[in-house]
Design a protein around this motif. Structure first.
Motif, PDB file in Angstrom:
ATOM      1  N   ILE A  73       0.835  -1.208   0.000  1.00 34.78           N
ATOM      2  CA  ILE A  73       0.000   0.000   0.000  1.00 34.78           C
ATOM      3  C   ILE A  73       0.868   1.254   0.000  1.00 34.78           C
ATOM      4  CG2 ILE A  73      -1.665   1.336   1.360  1.00 34.78           C
ATOM      5  CD1 ILE A  73      -2.783  -1.380   2.339  1.00 34.78           C
ATOM      6  N   CYS A  74       1.890   1.271   0.855  1.00 40.21           N
ATOM      7  CA  CYS A  74       2.771   2.436   0.903  1.00 40.21           C
ATOM      8  C   CYS A  74       3.529   2.602  -0.414  1.00 40.21           C
ATOM      9  CB  CYS A  74       3.756   2.312   2.065  1.00 40.21           C
ATOM     10  SG  CYS A  74       4.794   3.773   2.309  1.00 40.21           S
ATOM     11  N   GLY A  75       3.973   1.489  -0.969  1.00 35.87           N
ATOM     12  CA  GLY A  75       4.708   1.559  -2.226  1.00 35.87           C
ATOM     13  C   GLY A  75       3.890   2.096  -3.375  1.00 35.87           C
ATOM     14  N   GLU A  76       2.573   1.868  -3.336  1.00 30.49           N
ATOM     15  CA  GLU A  76       1.702   2.309  -4.427  1.00 30.49           C
ATOM     16  C   GLU A  76       1.156   3.719  -4.226  1.00 30.49           C
ATOM     17  OE1 GLU A  76      -1.245  -0.744  -4.545  1.00 30.49           O
ATOM     18  OE2 GLU A  76       0.021  -2.159  -5.674  1.00 30.49           O
ATOM     19  N   ARG A  77       1.321   4.278  -3.028  1.00 23.44           N
ATOM     20  CA  ARG A  77       0.803   5.613  -2.748  1.00 23.44           C
ATOM     21  C   ARG A  77       1.910   6.652  -2.907  1.00 23.44           C
ATOM     22  NH1 ARG A  77      -3.416   5.573   2.363  1.00 23.44           N
ATOM     23  NH2 ARG A  77      -4.789   3.913   1.587  1.00 23.44           N
ATOM     24  N   PRO A  78       1.774   7.575  -3.868  1.00 24.97           N
ATOM     25  CA  PRO A  78       2.810   8.593  -4.062  1.00 24.97           C
ATOM     26  C   PRO A  78       3.031   9.455  -2.820  1.00 24.97           C
ATOM     27  CG  PRO A  78       1.303   8.531  -5.934  1.00 24.97           C
ATOM     28  CD  PRO A  78       0.708   7.668  -4.868  1.00 24.97           C
ATOM     29  N   GLY A  79       1.993   9.644  -1.991  1.00 23.94           N
ATOM     30  CA  GLY A  79       2.126  10.496  -0.819  1.00 23.94           C
ATOM     31  C   GLY A  79       2.697   9.808   0.397  1.00 23.94           C
ATOM     32  N   CYS A  80       2.979   8.500   0.317  1.00 24.17           N
ATOM     33  CA  CYS A  80       3.490   7.758   1.472  1.00 24.17           C
ATOM     34  C   CYS A  80       5.013   7.802   1.479  1.00 24.17           C
ATOM     35  CB  CYS A  80       3.007   6.312   1.436  1.00 24.17           C
ATOM     36  SG  CYS A  80       3.572   5.331   2.853  1.00 24.17           S
ATOM     37  N   VAL A  81       5.577   8.416   2.528  1.00 20.64           N
ATOM     38  CA  VAL A  81       7.026   8.523   2.640  1.00 20.64           C
ATOM     39  C   VAL A  81       7.608   7.387   3.479  1.00 20.64           C
ATOM     40  CG1 VAL A  81       7.173   9.933   4.735  1.00 20.64           C
ATOM     41  CG2 VAL A  81       8.844  10.239   2.912  1.00 20.64           C
ATOM     42  N   GLY A  82       6.745   6.604   4.152  1.00 20.94           N
ATOM     43  CA  GLY A  82       7.205   5.476   4.938  1.00 20.94           C
ATOM     44  C   GLY A  82       6.085   4.893   5.776  1.00 20.94           C
ATOM     45  N   PHE A  83       6.379   3.782   6.430  1.00 20.02           N
ATOM     46  CA  PHE A  83       5.386   3.142   7.297  1.00 20.02           C
ATOM     47  C   PHE A  83       6.098   2.406   8.412  1.00 20.02           C
ATOM     48  CE2 PHE A  83       6.538  -0.340   4.468  1.00 20.02           C
ATOM     49  CZ  PHE A  83       6.576  -1.431   5.323  1.00 20.02           C
ATOM     50  N   ASP A  84       5.360   2.124   9.484  1.00 17.44           N
ATOM     51  CA  ASP A  84       5.835   1.158  10.460  1.00 17.44           C
ATOM     52  C   ASP A  84       4.736   0.129  10.710  1.00 17.44           C
ATOM     53  OD1 ASP A  84       4.060   2.338  12.298  1.00 17.44           O
ATOM     54  OD2 ASP A  84       5.622   3.477  13.307  1.00 17.44           O
ATOM     55  N   HIS A  85       5.152  -1.055  11.149  1.00 16.93           N
ATOM     56  CA  HIS A  85       4.214  -2.168  11.270  1.00 16.93           C
ATOM     57  C   HIS A  85       4.507  -2.950  12.537  1.00 16.93           C
ATOM     58  CE1 HIS A  85       2.653  -6.285  10.521  1.00 16.93           C
ATOM     59  NE2 HIS A  85       1.666  -5.628   9.948  1.00 16.93           N
ATOM     60  N   THR A  86       3.441  -3.269  13.285  1.00 15.11           N
ATOM     61  CA  THR A  86       3.543  -4.070  14.497  1.00 15.11           C
ATOM     62  C   THR A  86       2.860  -5.412  14.246  1.00 15.11           C
ATOM     63  OG1 THR A  86       3.453  -2.055  15.834  1.00 15.11           O
ATOM     64  CG2 THR A  86       3.067  -4.148  16.966  1.00 15.11           C
ATOM     65  N   PRO A  87       3.609  -6.514  14.156  1.00 18.10           N
ATOM     66  CA  PRO A  87       3.019  -7.801  13.768  1.00 18.10           C
ATOM     67  C   PRO A  87       2.037  -8.374  14.785  1.00 18.10           C
ATOM     68  CG  PRO A  87       5.328  -8.063  14.372  1.00 18.10           C
ATOM     69  CD  PRO A  87       5.070  -6.599  14.318  1.00 18.10           C
ATOM     70  N   SER A  88       2.235  -8.101  16.081  1.00 15.53           N
ATOM     71  CA  SER A  88       1.359  -8.691  17.094  1.00 15.53           C
ATOM     72  C   SER A  88      -0.089  -8.228  16.939  1.00 15.53           C
ATOM     73  CB  SER A  88       1.863  -8.340  18.491  1.00 15.53           C
ATOM     74  OG  SER A  88       1.898  -6.931  18.674  1.00 15.53           O
ATOM     75  N   SER A  89      -0.279  -7.006  16.443  1.00 16.84           N
ATOM     76  CA  SER A  89      -1.630  -6.463  16.243  1.00 16.84           C
ATOM     77  C   SER A  89      -1.948  -6.204  14.780  1.00 16.84           C
ATOM     78  CB  SER A  89      -1.785  -5.155  17.032  1.00 16.84           C
ATOM     79  OG  SER A  89      -0.804  -4.215  16.616  1.00 16.84           O
ATOM     80  N   ASN A  90      -0.980  -6.500  13.883  1.00 16.40           N
ATOM     81  CA  ASN A  90      -1.131  -6.202  12.461  1.00 16.40           C
ATOM     82  C   ASN A  90      -1.451  -4.724  12.232  1.00 16.40           C
ATOM     83  OD1 ASN A  90      -0.381  -8.308  10.856  1.00 16.40           O
ATOM     84  ND2 ASN A  90      -2.421  -9.187  10.655  1.00 16.40           N
ATOM     85  N   GLN A  91      -0.855  -3.871  13.053  1.00 20.68           N
ATOM     86  CA  GLN A  91      -1.068  -2.434  12.927  1.00 20.68           C
ATOM     87  C   GLN A  91      -0.117  -1.861  11.875  1.00 20.68           C
ATOM     88  OE1 GLN A  91       0.512   0.281  15.902  1.00 20.68           O
ATOM     89  NE2 GLN A  91      -1.490   1.286  16.051  1.00 20.68           N
ATOM     90  N   CYS A  92      -0.695  -1.230  10.877  1.00 21.84           N
ATOM     91  CA  CYS A  92       0.066  -0.612   9.785  1.00 21.84           C
ATOM     92  C   CYS A  92      -0.175   0.893   9.823  1.00 21.84           C
ATOM     93  CB  CYS A  92      -0.372  -1.202   8.450  1.00 21.84           C
ATOM     94  SG  CYS A  92       0.220  -0.300   6.995  1.00 21.84           S
TER      95      CYS A  92
END
Length: 285
Positions: A73-92
């Motif tokens: 999703i971040c890679g496809e969004r021109p406005g996304c400069v980065g992301f963080d992800h927490t696997p225990s809650s699948n929080q993106c």
């Protein structure tokens, strides 16, 4: 007179501000308040990896997604400069601007640019090469995706590895053809072929059908020979020796010097006067 002129100047100044387009005002304000640490995204810039990291900055979205989906999703969004992800809650969490980062054992982050004042991003991982289990002297029928001329087994295997839809391939060494397949069928004994099955699939089954000898008059085999040549009185005797050896898939009998050669792998066969050959096969469906 002077007071009248000053009132007139104030009137025109107020009028100019009132009539100024909103976008022009916004541009002036933005030029004054853009933070020096904020970064804007360019969709053609690859993401850099920061393991065990969370980000701070201008958050644009928060989703319940897997790491792979979050990255996509971040890679496809021109406005996304980065992301963080927490696997225990699948929080993106997606970011439109990043100011800083901090260590966090539970999360991972990826950004389009290095984070100022933070550690160096992790080196990119080498793409994992797909693995195949090879079944020599065997062919499979059906589920064809593509067929093309190929000189080597390695070339055919690489073509399947590079095609996301391909999970099985068969290389016919005698005809120099490569068959890319979407799935595996039953393996059929045929010395012409080598079949590769992706390690992601379960091992294929073998066809339960009669094995027969296919003959080639005035042809000699080439390939991996089993032991030295043996003396034989006839083609039939040479053939019988091959039948008695489970490793033997083909034979050649030289009628001149009565020499019998057995092969565990038959790369091809070539015209040769005075030679009688044969190979074990399971008939085609």
């Amino acid at each position: 007179m002077r007071q009248s002129a000053e009132r007139g100047m104030r009137f025109w100044s107020w009028t100019a501000k009132a009539l100024m387009p909103p976008l022009a005002i916004l541009s002036i304000v933005s030029a004054c308040v853009t933070p020096a640490t904020a970064q804007t995204a360019q969709s053609d810039v690859p993401l850099m990896s920061y393991p065990a990291t969370t980000l701070t900055g201008l958050q644009s979205a928060e989703l319940r997604k897997s790491l792979e989906d979050c990255r996509k999703i971040c890679g496809e969004r021109p406005g996304c400069v980065g992301f963080d992800h927490t696997p225990s809650s699948n929080q993106c969490r997606l970011f439109a601007a990043i100011n800083s980062a901090r260590d966090s054992a539970e999360a991972t982050a990826e950004t389009r640019y290095p984070i100022n004042g933070y550690r160096t991003p992790a080196a990119p991982e080498e793409p994992k090469q797909r693995e195949f289990a090879l079944f020599r002297n065997h062919d499979v029928f059906g589920n064809d995706l593509n067929v093309f001329a190929s000189e080597t087994l390695a070339e055919c295997q690489q073509a399947c590895a590079d095609n996301a839809q391909c999970s099985v391939f068969t290389f016919n060494a005698w005809n120099k053809k490569c068959f890319l397949k979407t799935a595996a069928g039953d393996l059929r004994l045929d010395p012409r072929a080598t079949t590769g099955v992706s390690s992601e699939l379960a091992p294929p089954s073998y066809r339960n059908s009669q094995v027969v000898m296919e003959y080639y008059h005035s042809y000699v085999m080439s390939g991996s020979r089993i032991g030295p040549r043996r003396v034989s009185n006839s083609r039939q005797q040479c053939e019988n020796i091959c039948w008695e050896n489970d490793s033997c898939v083909a034979f050649s009998f030289d009628t001149g010097d009565r020499a019998c050669s057995m092969y565990e792998k038959a790369d091809n066969r070539f015209p040769r006067q005075g030679i009688e050959s044969g190979s074990k096969v399971q008939p085609r469906p």
